[in-house]
Motif scaffolding. Structure first.
Motif, PDB file in Angstrom:
ATOM      1  N   ARG A 111     -15.235   9.933 -11.284  1.00 13.76           N
ATOM      2  CA  ARG A 111     -15.014   9.140 -10.220  1.00 13.76           C
ATOM      3  C   ARG A 111     -16.230   8.737  -9.413  1.00 13.76           C
ATOM      4  NH1 ARG A 111     -10.042   7.597 -10.526  1.00 13.76           N
ATOM      5  NH2 ARG A 111      -8.614   9.162 -10.894  1.00 13.76           N
ATOM      6  N   VAL A 112     -16.476   7.636  -9.151  1.00 11.64           N
ATOM      7  CA  VAL A 112     -17.449   6.719  -8.515  1.00 11.64           C
ATOM      8  C   VAL A 112     -17.159   6.546  -6.911  1.00 11.64           C
ATOM      9  CG1 VAL A 112     -19.348   5.098  -8.605  1.00 11.64           C
ATOM     10  CG2 VAL A 112     -18.549   5.883 -10.592  1.00 11.64           C
ATOM     11  N   SER A 113     -18.183   7.058  -6.202  1.00  9.86           N
ATOM     12  CA  SER A 113     -17.893   6.801  -4.583  1.00  9.86           C
ATOM     13  C   SER A 113     -18.854   5.448  -4.518  1.00  9.86           C
ATOM     14  CB  SER A 113     -18.413   7.702  -3.798  1.00  9.86           C
ATOM     15  OG  SER A 113     -17.326   8.941  -3.798  1.00  9.86           O
ATOM     16  N   VAL A 114     -18.206   4.537  -3.857  1.00  6.79           N
ATOM     17  CA  VAL A 114     -18.901   3.192  -3.384  1.00  6.79           C
ATOM     18  C   VAL A 114     -19.006   3.086  -1.947  1.00  6.79           C
ATOM     19  CG1 VAL A 114     -19.102   0.576  -3.577  1.00  6.79           C
ATOM     20  CG2 VAL A 114     -18.355   1.906  -5.702  1.00  6.79           C
ATOM     21  N   GLN A 115     -19.942   2.630  -1.233  1.00 12.92           N
ATOM     22  CA  GLN A 115     -20.079   2.517   0.185  1.00 12.92           C
ATOM     23  C   GLN A 115     -19.967   1.095   0.326  1.00 12.92           C
ATOM     24  OE1 GLN A 115     -24.230   3.583   1.479  1.00 12.92           O
ATOM     25  NE2 GLN A 115     -23.362   4.830   2.903  1.00 12.92           N
ATOM     26  N   ILE A 116     -18.562   0.930   1.516  1.00 15.01           N
ATOM     27  CA  ILE A 116     -18.151  -0.287   1.662  1.00 15.01           C
ATOM     28  C   ILE A 116     -18.983  -1.080   2.657  1.00 15.01           C
ATOM     29  CG2 ILE A 116     -16.226  -1.660   2.670  1.00 15.01           C
ATOM     30  CD1 ILE A 116     -15.458  -0.321   0.137  1.00 15.01           C
ATOM     31  N   ARG A 118     -22.012  -2.206   2.118  1.00 16.28           N
ATOM     32  CA  ARG A 118     -23.419  -2.196   1.878  1.00 16.28           C
ATOM     33  C   ARG A 118     -23.901  -3.490   1.078  1.00 16.28           C
ATOM     34  NH1 ARG A 118     -26.616   2.616  -1.575  1.00 16.28           N
ATOM     35  NH2 ARG A 118     -28.537   1.735  -0.890  1.00 16.28           N
ATOM     36  N   HIS A 120     -25.478  -5.798  -1.791  1.00 15.78           N
ATOM     37  CA  HIS A 120     -25.819  -5.505  -3.190  1.00 15.78           C
ATOM     38  C   HIS A 120     -26.968  -6.682  -3.330  1.00 15.78           C
ATOM     39  CE1 HIS A 120     -22.803  -2.618  -3.393  1.00 15.78           C
ATOM     40  NE2 HIS A 120     -21.948  -3.598  -3.194  1.00 15.78           N
TER      41      HIS A 120
END
Length: 121
Positions: A111-116, A118, A120
């Motif tokens: 599982r990968v957490s991605v910051q909303i 941010r 890129h």
């Protein structure tokens, strides 16, 4: 729960095709392709289009889920409720020789957490 009751609980009519396809998927106990199902002797009375439409209805009703193999073919597996089936959230092994797929239950998917929000670059 008997297959007939599963179909009823999912709001599906209990047709011979749905009973046969879901029963066969559950008895196989691993992800199985449309092509594999159409060669099963228990499903010989069904044509390929009927099997395809039945699989689509079972997926939409949540009784079956599908897994995309690296060969581009979808495989279908029973959703676990109070019965055996593919519980999801794990890797699958696809045999290059026979085309069969097996669940690797002890290999959870990362599982990968991605910051909303941010940026890129």
């Amino acid at each position: 729960m008997p297959i007939s009751d599963q179909l009823r609980a999912a709001g599906l009519r209990r047709t011979p095709a749905r009973l046969a396809v879901l029963g066969r998927i559950e008895s196989i106990g691993r992800p199985v392709s449309h092509g594999e199902l159409t060669t099963e002797s228990e499903l010989a009375m069904l044509d390929e289009i009927t099997v395809y439409r039945t699989l689509a209805a079972l997926v939409e009703a949540g009784l079956v889920h599908r897994v995309l193999g690296t060969d581009g073919a979808w495989r279908y597996c029973a959703q676990p409720r109070d019965r055996a089936g593919c519980p999801g959230n794990h890797a699958h092994f696809l045999c290059d020789r026979c085309g069969g797929m097996d669940c690797l239950l002890d290999q959870p998917m990362p599982r990968v957490s991605v910051q909303i929000g941010r940026a890129h670059v």
